[in-house]
Design a protein around this motif. Structure first.
Motif, PDB file in Angstrom:
ATOM      1  N   VAL A  65       0.826  -1.203  -0.053  1.00  0.00           N
ATOM      2  CA  VAL A  65       0.044   0.014   0.028  1.00  0.00           C
ATOM      3  C   VAL A  65       0.884   1.318   0.069  1.00  0.00           C
ATOM      4  O   VAL A  65       0.441   2.260  -0.780  1.00  0.00           O
ATOM      5  CB  VAL A  65      -1.006   0.089   1.213  1.00  0.00           C
ATOM      6  CG1 VAL A  65      -1.682   1.489   1.327  1.00  0.00           C
ATOM      7  CG2 VAL A  65      -1.994  -1.046   1.040  1.00  0.00           C
ATOM      8  N   ARG A  66       1.907   1.092   0.730  1.00  0.00           N
ATOM      9  CA  ARG A  66       3.072   2.482   0.953  1.00  0.00           C
ATOM     10  C   ARG A  66       3.510   2.673  -0.326  1.00  0.00           C
ATOM     11  O   ARG A  66       3.377   3.890  -1.064  1.00  0.00           O
ATOM     12  CB  ARG A  66       3.788   2.176   1.724  1.00  0.00           C
ATOM     13  CG  ARG A  66       4.745   3.367   2.010  1.00  0.00           C
ATOM     14  CD  ARG A  66       5.562   3.193   3.283  1.00  0.00           C
ATOM     15  NE  ARG A  66       6.321   2.051   3.581  1.00  0.00           N
ATOM     16  CZ  ARG A  66       5.842   1.070   4.608  1.00  0.00           C
ATOM     17  NH1 ARG A  66       4.989   1.317   5.396  1.00  0.00           N
ATOM     18  NH2 ARG A  66       6.695   0.079   4.568  1.00  0.00           N
ATOM     19  N   LYS A  67       3.828   1.464  -1.252  1.00  0.00           N
ATOM     20  CA  LYS A  67       4.274   1.670  -2.618  1.00  0.00           C
ATOM     21  C   LYS A  67       3.510   2.102  -3.567  1.00  0.00           C
ATOM     22  O   LYS A  67       3.550   3.049  -4.508  1.00  0.00           O
ATOM     23  CB  LYS A  67       4.914   0.370  -3.089  1.00  0.00           C
ATOM     24  CG  LYS A  67       5.857   0.255  -4.194  1.00  0.00           C
ATOM     25  CD  LYS A  67       6.390  -1.058  -4.318  1.00  0.00           C
ATOM     26  CE  LYS A  67       7.485  -1.026  -5.673  1.00  0.00           C
ATOM     27  NZ  LYS A  67       7.977  -2.232  -5.916  1.00  0.00           N
ATOM     28  N   TRP A 266       6.137  -0.368 -11.691  1.00  0.00           N
ATOM     29  CA  TRP A 266       6.791  -0.122 -10.469  1.00  0.00           C
ATOM     30  C   TRP A 266       6.363  -1.200  -9.442  1.00  0.00           C
ATOM     31  O   TRP A 266       6.739  -0.934  -8.427  1.00  0.00           O
ATOM     32  CB  TRP A 266       6.370   1.240  -9.843  1.00  0.00           C
ATOM     33  CG  TRP A 266       5.113   1.612 -10.326  1.00  0.00           C
ATOM     34  CD1 TRP A 266       4.542   2.335 -11.275  1.00  0.00           C
ATOM     35  CD2 TRP A 266       3.655   1.582  -9.310  1.00  0.00           C
ATOM     36  NE1 TRP A 266       3.166   2.582 -11.327  1.00  0.00           N
ATOM     37  CE2 TRP A 266       2.830   1.981 -10.161  1.00  0.00           C
ATOM     38  CE3 TRP A 266       3.632   0.695  -8.079  1.00  0.00           C
ATOM     39  CZ2 TRP A 266       1.641   1.931  -9.637  1.00  0.00           C
ATOM     40  CZ3 TRP A 266       2.377   0.755  -7.552  1.00  0.00           C
ATOM     41  CH2 TRP A 266       1.383   1.414  -8.564  1.00  0.00           C
ATOM     42  N   LEU A 267       5.649  -2.189  -9.894  1.00  0.00           N
ATOM     43  CA  LEU A 267       5.400  -3.532  -8.961  1.00  0.00           C
ATOM     44  C   LEU A 267       5.942  -4.538  -9.731  1.00  0.00           C
ATOM     45  O   LEU A 267       5.965  -4.952 -10.668  1.00  0.00           O
ATOM     46  CB  LEU A 267       3.872  -3.637  -9.085  1.00  0.00           C
ATOM     47  CG  LEU A 267       2.955  -2.613  -8.275  1.00  0.00           C
ATOM     48  CD1 LEU A 267       1.405  -3.112  -8.074  1.00  0.00           C
ATOM     49  CD2 LEU A 267       3.523  -2.325  -6.631  1.00  0.00           C
ATOM     50  N   SER A 268       6.569  -5.517  -8.691  1.00  0.00           N
ATOM     51  CA  SER A 268       6.971  -6.741  -9.073  1.00  0.00           C
ATOM     52  C   SER A 268       5.729  -7.648  -9.530  1.00  0.00           C
ATOM     53  O   SER A 268       4.813  -7.232  -9.269  1.00  0.00           O
ATOM     54  CB  SER A 268       7.918  -7.525  -8.120  1.00  0.00           C
ATOM     55  OG  SER A 268       7.026  -7.758  -6.966  1.00  0.00           O
ATOM     56  N   LEU A 274      -0.414  -9.891  -5.272  1.00  0.00           N
ATOM     57  CA  LEU A 274      -0.830  -9.516  -3.979  1.00  0.00           C
ATOM     58  C   LEU A 274      -2.005  -8.272  -4.166  1.00  0.00           C
ATOM     59  O   LEU A 274      -3.176  -8.488  -3.519  1.00  0.00           O
ATOM     60  CB  LEU A 274       0.130  -9.241  -3.110  1.00  0.00           C
ATOM     61  CG  LEU A 274      -0.254  -8.692  -1.800  1.00  0.00           C
ATOM     62  CD1 LEU A 274      -1.116  -9.985  -1.033  1.00  0.00           C
ATOM     63  CD2 LEU A 274       1.049  -8.251  -1.058  1.00  0.00           C
ATOM     64  N   ALA A 275      -1.774  -7.329  -5.161  1.00  0.00           N
ATOM     65  CA  ALA A 275      -2.595  -6.225  -5.175  1.00  0.00           C
ATOM     66  C   ALA A 275      -4.047  -6.765  -5.644  1.00  0.00           C
ATOM     67  O   ALA A 275      -5.141  -6.332  -5.283  1.00  0.00           O
ATOM     68  CB  ALA A 275      -1.839  -5.215  -6.112  1.00  0.00           C
ATOM     69  N   ILE A 276      -4.128  -7.624  -6.534  1.00  0.00           N
ATOM     70  CA  ILE A 276      -5.325  -7.972  -7.243  1.00  0.00           C
ATOM     71  C   ILE A 276      -5.682  -8.680  -6.302  1.00  0.00           C
ATOM     72  O   ILE A 276      -7.318  -8.729  -6.154  1.00  0.00           O
ATOM     73  CB  ILE A 276      -4.919  -8.893  -8.686  1.00  0.00           C
ATOM     74  CG1 ILE A 276      -4.163  -7.905  -9.638  1.00  0.00           C
ATOM     75  CG2 ILE A 276      -6.270  -9.337  -9.042  1.00  0.00           C
ATOM     76  CD1 ILE A 276      -3.785  -8.833 -10.884  1.00  0.00           C
TER      77      ILE A 276
END
Length: 524
Positions: A65-67, A266-268, A274-276
């Motif tokens: 979330v911070r990213k 900018w996400l691996s 995890l985001a999805i």
């Protein structure tokens, strides 16, 4: 209970998975071995009762979330800051030069200024919902920068108008391209954040509206000190300079914004999964994060009882918010008529700064307690107090103090209402149409606000202040009634046999139910 432990050193986290019961087999394709499985298309991340089938490490979510915050919030908040400035700077331009201001130079008399404001809202309202559906179709990463570029150019164009017809045309065009900004960014952010996280993030973005009121006054005052450029004198310089800044921001946004977690450079890959998965894990019946547009889901979003009722609350809110944006310089001038134009501009700044602070604070509390409707209700009394003071006294000090009460409560509902609509719709299509509907109705309130402060009503503006008192009082009453609906209907839904209600339905039919899914519960 099954679990998979993944090496923290490789950037992924421990994920605990609950298996679906056999009765849920047609809604859930077995256990998840990883976040990638939970995120995959065709996999629901809840059971038929809305219980999450996967849980995540809190540390992993905090880092993610911070990213996301650092990647998403800076560009959208800066863009919306100048979106609001480009919309409301006409209020500053009206008063920057008493002897050669916008009204005198364009020959505006009587209700002409109100008409110019109304033209903007006509296109703003018409294009609100279509624009948000286009945002889904094209993708926010391209569509939002495109809108920014276009309304920046429209703002620059305002610097060159010479007649009322020309400024009406430019304001109409400005409304077309600004229509998609507020709902578009709210919808865009709903792709990345959980429902409890969204209100606070939206508040940072929407607080740019109140902060924009402050910056707009400061920027207008600063621009007045610049040398004139050719025919661009005084008020024209405000539109030109602010429009050029907006165009520059649009160019940067084309390179920095992304559509969704899957395309975020900018996400691996593990972070994308995890985001999805975590967003899907609180949306019953949803098997894909980004679905195809369908009329069934579109209508679910638009005609949800919570969408319609929240949109009405947002309509009432915008009567106050937009009225304050356009007429704050006028109100301050009636309170401090002997001060210079620059001093009057600067007097509009402190109330907006207070509004920005309380917008963020109220929505932080909303995120902290995962409640939205409660804070919509509690934001109304300060606004009511402010307009009661306006109506009760002519004291300049008292009236100026009243503006602080008004801004402390008025701006919070922009984030709260959009978060409430998003929290109570499941599919991506329903959220895009529901948020669009909410903002469209809200801007009907903006149209009403353009006729709330009329020339014959000066300097007390009893009609405008009375209308705003009535609007804020209705927010307090109606949000209370909506809370009772949430409670009553959730009790009713709890009595439904979910498995029986879903028997015989295909996966597509289940997804198209959206908020009518028997396992869904309203989230106040």
């Amino acid at each position: 209970m099954a679990s998979s432990v993944i090496d923290h050193e490789k950037g992924t986290e421990t994920i605990n998975n609950r298996l679906a019961s056999p009765d849920d087999a047609h809604h859930q394709q077995g256990k998840f071995e990883s976040a990638h499985d939970a995120a995959a298309s065709g996999h629901a991340a809840t059971d038929a009762h809305g219980n999450a089938l996967v849980s995540f490490s809190k540390d992993a979510e905090k880092r993610l979330v911070r990213k996301i915050d650092w990647a998403i919030l800076p560009p959208v908040t800066t863009i919306y800051l100048f979106c609001f400035i480009d919309r409301a700077n006409i209020g500053n331009a009206r008063h920057v030069a008493p002897l050669a201001g916008l009204e005198k130079e364009l020959g505006l008399k009587g209700y002409d200024y109100n008409t110019v404001l109304s033209v903007f809202y006509i296109s703003y309202i018409i294009f609100e919902l279509p624009s948000n559906m286009a945002c889904k179709w094209i993708g926010p990463g391209w569509f939002i920068p495109f809108l920014t570029l276009c309304f920046g150019i429209a703002s620059i164009g305002t610097a060159f108008v010479d007649t009322m017809g020309q400024i009406c045309a430019v304001r109409f065009i400005l409304g077309i391209f600004e229509a998609g900004m507020l709902p578009g960014v709210a919808y865009y952010m709903s792709r990345f954040y959980r429902r409890s996280e969204l209100a606070f993030r939206l508040s940072i973005y929407i607080a740019m509206g109140s902060f924009g009121g402050a910056i707009g006054g400061l920027l207008a005052s600063a621009i007045l000190t610049l040398d004139n450029v050719g025919s661009l004198t005084e008020w024209r310089m405000i539109f030109a300079v602010e429009g050029i800044i907006t165009v520059g921001l649009a160019v940067v946004a084309f390179f920095t914004m992304t559509d969704r977690p899957e395309t975020a450079r900018w996400l691996s890959q593990d972070e994308k999964d995890l985001a999805i998965a975590r967003v899907k894990s609180e949306r019953v019946g949803v098997t894909v994060l980004l679905d195809k547009i369908s009329w069934a889901k579109t209508f679910r979003g638009v005609f949800s009882p919570v969408t319609l009722s929240t949109a009405f609350l947002f309509l009432l809110t915008n009567i106050t918010v937009q009225g304050l944006a356009f007429f704050a310089p006028t109100i301050v001038r009636t309170i401090y008529p002997k001060q210079s134009v620059v001093q009057q501009q600067l007097r509009t700044v402190p109330p907006y700064l207070v509004g920005t602070f309380f917008t963020v604070l109220i929505n932080w509390l909303s995120t902290r307690f995962d409640r939205r409707n409660l804070f919509i209700n509690l934001s109304a009394p300060p606004v009511m107090i402010g307009y009661i003071i306006f109506l009760a006294t002519r004291s300049g000090a008292a009236r100026y103090t009243a503006t602080f009460f008004i801004t402390s409560g008025a701006f919070a509902n922009g984030a709260l209402s959009n978060a409430q609509v998003s929290a109570n719709l499941l599919s991506d299509t329903a959220r895009s149409s529901g948020i669009g509907m909410n903002v469209m109705c809200g801007n009907i309130g903006g149209l009403i606000s353009t006729w709330s402060y009329l020339p014959f009503d000066a300097p007390d503006y009893k009609i405008g202040n009375g209308l705003n008192l009535g609007a804020s009082s209705m927010i307090f009453l109606c949000s209370g009634l909506l809370f009772l609906f949430f409670k009553w209907d959730n009790v009713r839904r709890a009595k439904v046999d979910v498995d029986e209600a879903l028997t015989g339905k295909s996966a597509q039919e289940v997804e198209e139910m959206d908020w009518k899914h028997p396992g869904f519960r309203w989230r106040p």
